[in-house]
Design a protein around this motif. Structure first.
Motif, mmCIF file in Angstrom:
data_model
loop_
_atom_site.group_PDB
_atom_site.id
_atom_site.type_symbol
_atom_site.label_atom_id
_atom_site.label_comp_id
_atom_site.label_asym_id
_atom_site.label_seq_id
_atom_site.Cartn_x
_atom_site.Cartn_y
_atom_site.Cartn_z
ATOM 1 N N TRP A 80 -34.161 7.688 -1.974
ATOM 2 C CA TRP A 80 -33.348 7.659 -3.185
ATOM 3 C C TRP A 80 -32.118 6.776 -3.044
ATOM 4 C CZ3 TRP A 80 -34.799 9.484 -7.811
ATOM 5 C CH2 TRP A 80 -35.858 10.398 -7.857
ATOM 6 N N THR A 81 -31.703 6.460 -1.843
ATOM 7 C CA THR A 81 -30.500 5.655 -1.655
ATOM 8 C C THR A 81 -30.811 4.236 -1.195
ATOM 9 O OG1 THR A 81 -30.224 6.530 0.591
ATOM 10 C CG2 THR A 81 -29.061 7.672 -1.191
ATOM 11 N N ASP A 82 -32.044 3.818 -1.300
ATOM 12 C CA ASP A 82 -32.438 2.462 -0.949
ATOM 13 C C ASP A 82 -32.366 1.589 -2.198
ATOM 14 O OD1 ASP A 82 -33.641 0.094 -0.226
ATOM 15 O OD2 ASP A 82 -35.305 1.023 0.842
ATOM 16 N N PRO A 83 -31.502 0.562 -2.231
ATOM 17 C CA PRO A 83 -31.384 -0.275 -3.425
ATOM 18 C C PRO A 83 -32.668 -0.983 -3.820
ATOM 19 C CG PRO A 83 -29.550 -0.663 -1.932
ATOM 20 C CD PRO A 83 -30.540 0.175 -1.184
ATOM 21 N N SER A 84 -33.607 -1.083 -2.900
ATOM 22 C CA SER A 84 -34.871 -1.763 -3.218
ATOM 23 C C SER A 84 -35.932 -0.816 -3.749
ATOM 24 C CB SER A 84 -35.407 -2.484 -1.969
ATOM 25 O OG SER A 84 -35.813 -1.549 -0.980
ATOM 26 N N PRO A 93 -36.187 16.605 -2.176
ATOM 27 C CA PRO A 93 -35.052 16.204 -3.016
ATOM 28 C C PRO A 93 -35.034 16.968 -4.334
ATOM 29 C CG PRO A 93 -36.040 14.272 -2.011
ATOM 30 C CD PRO A 93 -36.958 15.430 -1.699
ATOM 31 N N MET A 94 -33.851 17.447 -4.704
ATOM 32 C CA MET A 94 -33.677 18.227 -5.932
ATOM 33 C C MET A 94 -33.094 17.345 -7.034
ATOM 34 S SD MET A 94 -31.167 21.495 -6.580
ATOM 35 C CE MET A 94 -30.120 21.483 -8.041
ATOM 36 N N ILE A 95 -33.696 17.418 -8.210
ATOM 37 C CA ILE A 95 -33.228 16.701 -9.392
ATOM 38 C C ILE A 95 -32.770 17.746 -10.403
ATOM 39 C CG2 ILE A 95 -33.863 15.030 -11.176
ATOM 40 C CD1 ILE A 95 -36.218 14.226 -9.275
ATOM 41 N N PHE A 96 -31.560 17.575 -10.936
ATOM 42 C CA PHE A 96 -31.051 18.579 -11.864
ATOM 43 C C PHE A 96 -30.505 17.924 -13.124
ATOM 44 C CE2 PHE A 96 -27.128 17.258 -9.965
ATOM 45 C CZ PHE A 96 -26.099 17.599 -10.849
ATOM 46 N N HIS A 97 -30.681 18.607 -14.246
ATOM 47 C CA HIS A 97 -30.200 18.120 -15.550
ATOM 48 C C HIS A 97 -28.839 18.727 -15.848
ATOM 49 C CE1 HIS A 97 -29.965 17.600 -19.941
ATOM 50 N NE2 HIS A 97 -30.765 16.569 -19.751
ATOM 51 N N HIS A 98 -28.000 17.973 -16.550
ATOM 52 C CA HIS A 98 -26.608 18.383 -16.766
ATOM 53 C C HIS A 98 -26.442 19.489 -17.796
ATOM 54 C CE1 HIS A 98 -26.984 15.797 -20.298
ATOM 55 N NE2 HIS A 98 -27.307 14.790 -19.512
ATOM 56 N N GLY A 99 -27.399 19.690 -18.704
ATOM 57 C CA GLY A 99 -27.323 20.802 -19.641
ATOM 58 C C GLY A 99 -26.443 20.569 -20.865
ATOM 59 N N TYR A 100 -26.080 19.319 -21.135
ATOM 60 C CA TYR A 100 -25.336 18.960 -22.352
ATOM 61 C C TYR A 100 -24.007 19.715 -22.504
ATOM 62 C CZ TYR A 100 -30.106 17.423 -23.397
ATOM 63 O OH TYR A 100 -31.353 16.858 -23.323
ATOM 64 N N PRO A 101 -23.105 19.617 -21.550
ATOM 65 C CA PRO A 101 -21.789 20.255 -21.739
ATOM 66 C C PRO A 101 -21.005 19.547 -22.838
ATOM 67 C CG PRO A 101 -21.769 18.869 -19.788
ATOM 68 C CD PRO A 101 -23.190 18.896 -20.269
ATOM 69 N N ASP A 102 -20.014 20.214 -23.391
ATOM 70 C CA ASP A 102 -19.204 19.627 -24.454
ATOM 71 C C ASP A 102 -18.372 18.452 -23.944
ATOM 72 O OD1 ASP A 102 -20.161 21.431 -26.298
ATOM 73 O OD2 ASP A 102 -18.512 22.857 -25.997
ATOM 74 N N THR A 103 -18.016 18.478 -22.677
ATOM 75 C CA THR A 103 -17.255 17.382 -22.083
ATOM 76 C C THR A 103 -18.224 16.349 -21.507
ATOM 77 O OG1 THR A 103 -17.166 18.542 -19.966
ATOM 78 C CG2 THR A 103 -15.374 18.940 -21.523
ATOM 79 N N ASP A 104 -17.689 15.289 -20.929
ATOM 80 C CA ASP A 104 -18.534 14.288 -20.286
ATOM 81 C C ASP A 104 -19.387 14.944 -19.200
ATOM 82 O OD1 ASP A 104 -18.362 12.251 -17.617
ATOM 83 O OD2 ASP A 104 -19.230 11.437 -19.453
ATOM 84 N N HIS A 105 -20.691 14.739 -19.300
ATOM 85 C CA HIS A 105 -21.595 15.474 -18.405
ATOM 86 C C HIS A 105 -21.483 15.027 -16.953
ATOM 87 C CE1 HIS A 105 -23.871 12.078 -20.145
ATOM 88 N NE2 HIS A 105 -24.411 11.954 -18.951
ATOM 89 N N LEU A 106 -21.151 13.777 -16.707
ATOM 90 C CA LEU A 106 -20.988 13.335 -15.323
ATOM 91 C C LEU A 106 -19.736 13.948 -14.705
ATOM 92 C CD1 LEU A 106 -21.919 9.575 -15.784
ATOM 93 C CD2 LEU A 106 -23.340 11.352 -14.768
ATOM 94 N N LYS A 137 -22.401 16.827 -1.384
ATOM 95 C CA LYS A 137 -23.834 17.065 -1.169
ATOM 96 C C LYS A 137 -24.526 15.754 -0.829
ATOM 97 C CE LYS A 137 -24.391 21.320 -3.884
ATOM 98 N NZ LYS A 137 -22.983 21.598 -4.190
ATOM 99 N N ASP A 138 -25.692 15.867 -0.237
ATOM 100 C CA ASP A 138 -26.419 14.722 0.293
ATOM 101 C C ASP A 138 -27.057 13.915 -0.836
ATOM 102 O OD1 ASP A 138 -28.099 12.957 1.624
ATOM 103 O OD2 ASP A 138 -28.705 14.414 3.129
ATOM 104 N N PRO A 139 -26.674 12.647 -1.036
ATOM 105 C CA PRO A 139 -27.263 11.842 -2.111
ATOM 106 C C PRO A 139 -28.722 11.483 -1.879
ATOM 107 C CG PRO A 139 -25.851 10.481 -0.750
ATOM 108 C CD PRO A 139 -25.652 11.901 -0.282
ATOM 109 N N ASN A 140 -29.229 11.753 -0.691
ATOM 110 C CA ASN A 140 -30.658 11.575 -0.457
ATOM 111 C C ASN A 140 -31.468 12.765 -0.964
ATOM 112 O OD1 ASN A 140 -30.728 9.041 1.284
ATOM 113 N ND2 ASN A 140 -29.261 10.308 2.410
ATOM 114 N N TYR A 141 -30.779 13.895 -1.217
ATOM 115 C CA TYR A 141 -31.491 15.112 -1.603
ATOM 116 C C TYR A 141 -30.941 15.764 -2.873
ATOM 117 C CZ TYR A 141 -34.114 14.913 2.706
ATOM 118 O OH TYR A 141 -34.973 14.516 3.705
ATOM 119 N N LEU A 142 -30.021 15.105 -3.556
ATOM 120 C CA LEU A 142 -29.533 15.606 -4.834
ATOM 121 C C LEU A 142 -29.423 14.437 -5.804
ATOM 122 C CD1 LEU A 142 -28.560 18.137 -6.393
ATOM 123 C CD2 LEU A 142 -26.225 17.419 -5.832
ATOM 124 N N ILE A 143 -30.084 14.574 -6.943
ATOM 125 C CA ILE A 143 -30.127 13.518 -7.948
ATOM 126 C C ILE A 143 -29.825 14.146 -9.297
ATOM 127 C CG2 ILE A 143 -31.570 11.775 -9.099
ATOM 128 C CD1 ILE A 143 -32.595 13.095 -5.672
#
Length: 540
Positions: free
Chosen positions: A125-129, A337-350, A360-366
């Motif tokens: 997941w962290t390989d630019p290619s 690797p775990m992928i999770f959805h933000h759930g549409y919060p009222d504020t900016d989701h990021l 958390k590990d960016p190789n295992y959390l997306i």
């Protein structure tokens, strides 16, 4: 082969050969008919036969013969499965090619010698290619009425809106109807077609009823969903493709929408009992993934598709579920690797999930996002629609973990293949600024009823196969890799293969987690992209 019942253990603690996909999670004990049990149960004989050399020699010869026969049969079984997986369009599952696959609820997973399959390289997941260029298999293992409305209504009732009510109306016919639908909705020929069109990943939505037992009052049927899932994985494996296993419908419904399996206002997912069942669903899925001979195709698992908490308390429940899920996915011998959805919060989701992802590990959390630029509501300003793509892509830059756009389409208020091709190129390249994207969906049938389905033009803009057949989707040239294909796409007239400009550098790109610094000051809209003036696209 039966197993003796003992105390409960979680799926991730089971050895691969003991795992049962029907969620009967038990530690392995030798069956009474096994060779191990035979030796465990030997008794002292009355005579001192061990003093008779010819008896010992005879027994030794017999034992060698039995062992040789057992090894021969075992190797034959393993090679037979490997050969079938590599050559048969019927894929895999516990049944043989050409015979109906048994129900998940009545048949345990077959045993595999995983070493018989050379694993694919692990998805990085962290390989630019390495970027997702994916297709979702929507309306496959989880029905969505709007995607094949005429078949859905004709098979059940105009009053059926989801798989819950479809199963209620069809009763004992449900399993046969589902299996016939699966046969035609996704085929190996379809997978081959999209692979040749540059697709490297298949996202496969599943419902919890495929993984754990339903409870009283829940009408879903287990009709071999996991056999079908593994069959698609075998097709992907043959082509060097990867899969995302998507928990699209969870117990109690995470959003009350038809894509969760239950279109309802009585959303129970956030209640404690249903949270426990959601945990069990994930645990079972993780165990099944590790036991599959096609484990190497799995790039990640989406633990909850599009949750809609609708309250601060429910967001707290969702956050706790994600914390448990991250631990379940990563604190195991075979992390997924775990992928999770933000759930549409009222504020900016990021920004909302920044404290959760930091550390958390960016190789295992997306983090996954479904922006659908130009849609919801349908829009007709082509320049603004293209600018929305660039704005979304730029907002993902600098985030502590990769962001995958696991749903996008060409659906807007505009028609015409020229704009659609540019829109496709711009999205598929822009989403690759972070983790990449997954188009929704493989197919979406136009409807004569048109009650739940979109109007014909918008329906076709959700259907990859229709767009591909019309020449909207640009094809790879020769033996291009995914990276070369992305670089070749002309998102701008005379451009350099990136409709939103040069790809920004990724902080976590191709680096180990320990060398990645968190970004605690990230705020939405802080980053911008510069586009050539000739495009007429303004990005603030």
């Amino acid at each position: 082969m039966s197993q003796e019942s003992t105390e409960y253990k979680s799926a991730d603690s089971l050895p691969a050969y003991a795992y049962d996909s029907t969620a009967h999670l038990r530690p392995y004990t030798y069956p009474r008919s096994s060779v191990h049990a035979f030796f465990d149960d030997t008794r002292i004989k009355k005579k001192k036969w061990y003093q008779r050399p010819y008896v010992i020699a005879l027994l030794a010869l017999c034992l060698l013969a039995v062992v040789a026969l057992g090894v021969g049969l075992g190797v034959g079984h393993t090679l037979g499965r490997a050969s079938t997986a590599a050559t048969s369009s019927g894929g895999t599952g516990s049944g043989q090619a050409g015979t109906p696959a048994p129900s998940n609820s009545s048949s345990p997973s077959p045993t595999y010698n995983i070493t018989a399959f050379a694993p694919l390289p692990k998805w990085n997941w962290t390989d630019p290619s390495q970027k997702l260029i994916g297709i979702s298999l929507g309306n496959y293992l989880v029905l969505e009425r709007w995607m094949s409305e005429d078949w859905f209504v004709n098979s059940s009732s105009p009053d059926a809106w989801d798989e819950w009510t479809f199963s209620n109306f069809t009763g004992s016919d449900a399993a046969g109807l589902l299996q016939a639908h699966w046969d035609s909705w996704v085929t190996e020929a379809d997978v081959d077609t999209v692979w040749k069109a540059g697709i490297n990943t298949l996202r496969i939505p599943t419902g919890y009823w495929a993984w754990i037992q339903t409870e009283e009052g829940e009408p879903y049927v287990q009709a071999g969903q996991l056999d079908r899932l593994e069959r698609v994985m075998s097709w992907a494996y043959k082509r060097g493709m990867y899969v995302l296993i998507d928990l699209h419908g969870l117990p109690g419904s995470q959003n009350g929408e038809q894509q969760s399996g239950h279109n309802t206002t009585d959303v129970r997912f956030y209640q404690p009992a249903y949270q426990s069942r959601a945990d069990a669903t994930l645990s079972t899925a993780l165990g099944w993934i590790s036991a599959s001979p096609y484990r190497s195709t799995v790039a990640g698992i989406e633990v909850c598709n599009e949750p809609v908490p609708n309250s601060a308390d429910n967001f707290s429940v969702l956050r706790a579920f994600y914390e448990r899920s991250y631990a379940a996915c990563t604190q195991r011998d075979d992390p997924v690797p775990m992928i999770f959805h933000h759930g549409y919060p009222d504020t900016d989701h990021l920004a909302y999930w920044l404290d959760f992802v930091t550390g958390k590990d960016p190789n295992y959390l997306i983090l996954e996002d479904h922006p659908y630029p130009g849609n919801f509501p349908l829009q007709t300003d082509s320049q603004d629609i293209l600018a929305q793509v660039c704005q979304d892509a730029s907002s993902y830059q600098g985030y502590p973990v990769p962001v995958a756009v696991t749903e996008w389409s060409l659906t807007t208020g505009l028609n015409g293949s020229s704009f659609e091709t540019r829109f496709y190129e711009q999205q598929v390249t822009a989403w690759a600024w972070s983790a990449g994207g997954v188009f929704w969906s493989l197919r979406a049938n136009q409807s004569l009823l048109g009650v739940a389905a979109a109007p014909p033009e918008q329906q076709r803009q959700y259907s990859f196969l229709d767009l591909l057949g019309e020449g909207v989707v640009p094809l790879p040239q020769g033996n291009q890799t995914s990276q070369e294909y992305l670089q070749s796409l002309q998102g701008l007239e005379g451009g350099q293969g990136q409709g939103c400009g040069p790809v920004p550098g990724e902080k976590w790109g191709n680096a180990s987690y320990t060398s990645v610094a968190a970004e605690p000051t990230y705020t939405s809209g802080e980053l911008t992209v510069s586009l050539p003036a000739a495009t007429g696209i303004a990005v603030a």
